[in-house]
Write an enzyme that holds these catalytic residues in place. Structure first.
Site, PDB file in Angstrom:
ATOM      1  N   GLY A   1       0.839  -1.207   0.000  1.00 42.66           N
ATOM      2  CA  GLY A   1       0.000   0.000   0.000  1.00 42.66           C
ATOM      3  C   GLY A   1       0.865   1.244   0.000  1.00 42.66           C
ATOM      4  O   GLY A   1       0.527   2.259   0.613  1.00 42.66           O
TER       5      GLY A   1
ATOM      6  N   LYS B   1     -10.925  -4.385  11.894  1.00 42.43           N
ATOM      7  CA  LYS B   1      -9.815  -3.874  12.719  1.00 42.43           C
ATOM      8  C   LYS B   1      -9.699  -4.645  14.038  1.00 42.43           C
ATOM      9  O   LYS B   1      -8.594  -4.971  14.478  1.00 42.43           O
ATOM     10  CB  LYS B   1      -9.979  -2.366  12.971  1.00 42.43           C
ATOM     11  CG  LYS B   1      -9.684  -1.509  11.738  1.00 42.43           C
ATOM     12  CD  LYS B   1      -8.256  -1.719  11.249  1.00 42.43           C
ATOM     13  CE  LYS B   1      -7.941  -1.015   9.957  1.00 42.43           C
ATOM     14  NZ  LYS B   1      -6.663  -1.404   9.368  1.00 42.43           N
TER      15      LYS B   1
ATOM     16  N   TYR C   1     -15.509  -1.909   8.692  1.00 38.98           N
ATOM     17  CA  TYR C   1     -14.131  -1.472   8.919  1.00 38.98           C
ATOM     18  C   TYR C   1     -13.715  -1.819  10.353  1.00 38.98           C
ATOM     19  O   TYR C   1     -12.653  -2.407  10.590  1.00 38.98           O
ATOM     20  CB  TYR C   1     -14.059   0.036   8.686  1.00 38.98           C
ATOM     21  CG  TYR C   1     -12.704   0.663   8.848  1.00 38.98           C
ATOM     22  CD1 TYR C   1     -11.680   0.393   7.949  1.00 38.98           C
ATOM     23  CD2 TYR C   1     -12.447   1.554   9.889  1.00 38.98           C
ATOM     24  CE1 TYR C   1     -10.439   0.999   8.078  1.00 38.98           C
ATOM     25  CE2 TYR C   1     -11.217   2.165  10.025  1.00 38.98           C
ATOM     26  CZ  TYR C   1     -10.210   1.885   9.119  1.00 38.98           C
ATOM     27  OH  TYR C   1      -8.986   2.485   9.250  1.00 38.98           O
TER      28      TYR C   1
ATOM     29  N   GLY D   1      -0.548   4.765  -0.946  1.00 40.62           N
ATOM     30  CA  GLY D   1      -1.695   5.302  -0.200  1.00 40.62           C
ATOM     31  C   GLY D   1      -1.302   6.462   0.707  1.00 40.62           C
ATOM     32  O   GLY D   1      -0.158   6.924   0.693  1.00 40.62           O
ATOM     33  N   GLN D   2      -2.268   6.907   1.506  1.00 44.83           N
ATOM     34  CA  GLN D   2      -2.049   8.101   2.332  1.00 44.83           C
ATOM     35  C   GLN D   2      -0.868   7.924   3.285  1.00 44.83           C
ATOM     36  O   GLN D   2      -0.010   8.797   3.383  1.00 44.83           O
ATOM     37  CB  GLN D   2      -3.320   8.438   3.136  1.00 44.83           C
ATOM     38  CG  GLN D   2      -3.246   9.818   3.803  1.00 44.83           C
ATOM     39  CD  GLN D   2      -4.202   9.989   4.988  1.00 44.83           C
ATOM     40  OE1 GLN D   2      -4.762   9.031   5.499  1.00 44.83           O
ATOM     41  NE2 GLN D   2      -4.371  11.222   5.421  1.00 44.83           N
TER      42      GLN D   2
ATOM     43  N   ASP E   1      -0.169  -7.576  -4.031  1.00 44.22           N
ATOM     44  CA  ASP E   1      -1.593  -7.653  -3.707  1.00 44.22           C
ATOM     45  C   ASP E   1      -1.743  -8.601  -2.525  1.00 44.22           C
ATOM     46  O   ASP E   1      -1.343  -9.772  -2.619  1.00 44.22           O
ATOM     47  CB  ASP E   1      -2.354  -8.174  -4.943  1.00 44.22           C
ATOM     48  CG  ASP E   1      -3.875  -8.184  -4.727  1.00 44.22           C
ATOM     49  OD1 ASP E   1      -4.318  -8.281  -3.551  1.00 44.22           O
ATOM     50  OD2 ASP E   1      -4.599  -8.107  -5.721  1.00 44.22           O
TER      51      ASP E   1
ATOM     52  N   ILE F   1      -0.645  -1.977  -6.006  1.00 41.48           N
ATOM     53  CA  ILE F   1      -1.524  -2.789  -6.857  1.00 41.48           C
ATOM     54  C   ILE F   1      -1.675  -2.072  -8.196  1.00 41.48           C
ATOM     55  O   ILE F   1      -1.571  -0.834  -8.256  1.00 41.48           O
ATOM     56  CB  ILE F   1      -2.915  -3.044  -6.216  1.00 41.48           C
ATOM     57  CG1 ILE F   1      -3.540  -1.740  -5.717  1.00 41.48           C
ATOM     58  CG2 ILE F   1      -2.851  -4.078  -5.123  1.00 41.48           C
ATOM     59  CD1 ILE F   1      -4.997  -1.862  -5.345  1.00 41.48           C
TER      60      ILE F   1
HETATM   61  C1  AKB Z   1     -11.247   6.430   8.591  1.00 47.46           C
HETATM   62  O1  AKB Z   1     -11.816   7.510   8.818  1.00 47.46           O
HETATM   63  O2  AKB Z   1     -11.821   5.432   8.126  1.00 47.46           O
HETATM   64  C2  AKB Z   1      -9.792   6.320   8.950  1.00 47.46           C
HETATM   65  C3  AKB Z   1      -9.608   5.830  10.344  1.00 47.46           C
HETATM   66  C4  AKB Z   1      -9.838   6.719  11.482  1.00 47.46           C
HETATM   67  O3  AKB Z   1      -9.253   4.705  10.543  1.00 47.46           O
HETATM   68  N1  AKB Z   1      -9.158   7.576   8.768  1.00 47.46           N
END
Ligand code: AKB
Length: 319
Positions: free
Chosen positions: A8, A147, A143, A11-12, A54, A35
């Site tokens: 990655g 996590k 998400y 990415g940011q 990947d 990727i």
């Molecule tokens: C998001 O907003 O999804 C991310 C995070 C806080 O994990 N920046």
């Protein structure tokens, strides 16, 4: 940490972390994993090796680890919170099937692994103010689910197989190099771009919504420091709360207006992002990270704001 693979890397976080390790860790070789469609360019491409990496392709990853004798993997592949709500199965595939591929390779080949967690690993039942290191984690977003599972699986591989997994729970990250894509905290980055360009900012998060935030230089320092920390001091591993500032949108806009008084903002609250934000901590307690590996942020809202505005004015050649 000598031969490093950053998955990655465009990415940011990855775009800045790859460069920081290349510049600052003497003798390191950092492979920029990407990727197709997100190829590295410019200095990121020119300053070191790059390979397609990947997370869903275990054989491809293993080949890179062998080719470059990788000892440390930064696994930054993820769909952020708002996008993951739109594509939950893809988020699961990348975040969970990808992680198990990486952990298996790490187990076989003796790599250390950093896979970030997030304020997104908490949920509505979590104490929101001074969120403790060890507390209720019952997120309701995909998400967040991935996590929490990432934290548990990473700890599992450490306890069962001795894989050196370590991680931090990132707050919303604010940076001026690469834009985030599809997170709940993105507003806190985008408003700086609007302010500097003199455009009206449409805020998807309502006033009064507090979230932990952090300036990217502190986040990068945390990502490196945790991986080089003395393991005998670590009581926790996956994942450490880290914090530097907590604010709600109006406080950020007021701070930016100290430097750009013309900033115009209108609210158009996005119900998906707002529900996620409401379930996240207002401010985390990071005392375990401070005690176990000397974590200490350098930036507050004022120093970050000055630096962001300077950097973006240079980037867009605006005086
Ligand atoms: C998001 O907003 O999804 C991310 C995070 C806080 O994990 N920046």
């Amino acid at each position: 940490m000598k031969n490093v693979l950053v998955i990655g890397s465009t990415g940011q976080i990855g775009s800045e972390l790859t460069m920081k390790i290349r510049r600052e860790i003497a003798g390191s070789q950092v492979v920029a994993g990407y990727i197709p469609g997100a190829e590295p360019k410019g200095i990121l491409l020119e300053s070191g090796p790059a390979e397609i990496a990947d997370v869903r392709d275990a054989q491809g990853l293993a080949a890179i680890v062998d080719k470059y004798k990788i000892d440390t993997i930064y696994n930054l592949a993820a769909l952020l919170s708002a996008v993951a709500e739109r594509k939950p199965l893809l988020a699961w595939d990348i975040q969970m099937n990808g992680l198990i591929n990486i952990l298996e390779i790490a187990r076989e080949k003796g790599c250390a692994v950093f896979t970030p967690s997030s304020i997104g690993s908490f949920g509505p039942e979590t104490p929101h103010v001074g969120t403790p290191q060890d507390t209720i984690q019952r997120p309701r977003s995909m998400y967040g689910v991935t996590k929490v599972a990432t934290e548990l699986l990473s700890d599992y591989y450490f306890h069962k197989y001795g894989v050196d997994t370590r991680s931090v729970r990132f707050p919303g990250l604010i940076s001026n190099v690469t834009l985030p894509g599809g997170g709940t905290t993105d507003y806190a980055v985008e408003v700086y771009y609007s302010a500097v360009k003199g455009e009206e900012f449409v805020c998807p998060i309502g006033p009064g919504t507090y979230m932990d935030m952090m300036y990217m230089p502190d986040a990068l320092k945390a990502a490196i420091d945790i991986m080089i920390a003395d393991p005998t001091r670590l009581i926790h591993r996956n994942s450490f709360n880290i914090a530097s500032m907590s604010f709600e949108p109006e406080q950020l806009f007021a701070k930016i207006r100290e430097y750009i008084p013309s900033l115009k903002v209108r609210y158009e609250v996005d119900p998906v992002r707002q529900a996620i934000a409401n379930s996240w901590p207002d401010s985390m307690d990071d005392s375990c990270a401070r005690a176990e590996w000397d974590w200490k942020p350098s930036f507050d809202m004022d120093s970050m704001t000055r630096d962001m505005i300077d950097a973006l004015r240079k980037k867009f050649a605006i005086s």
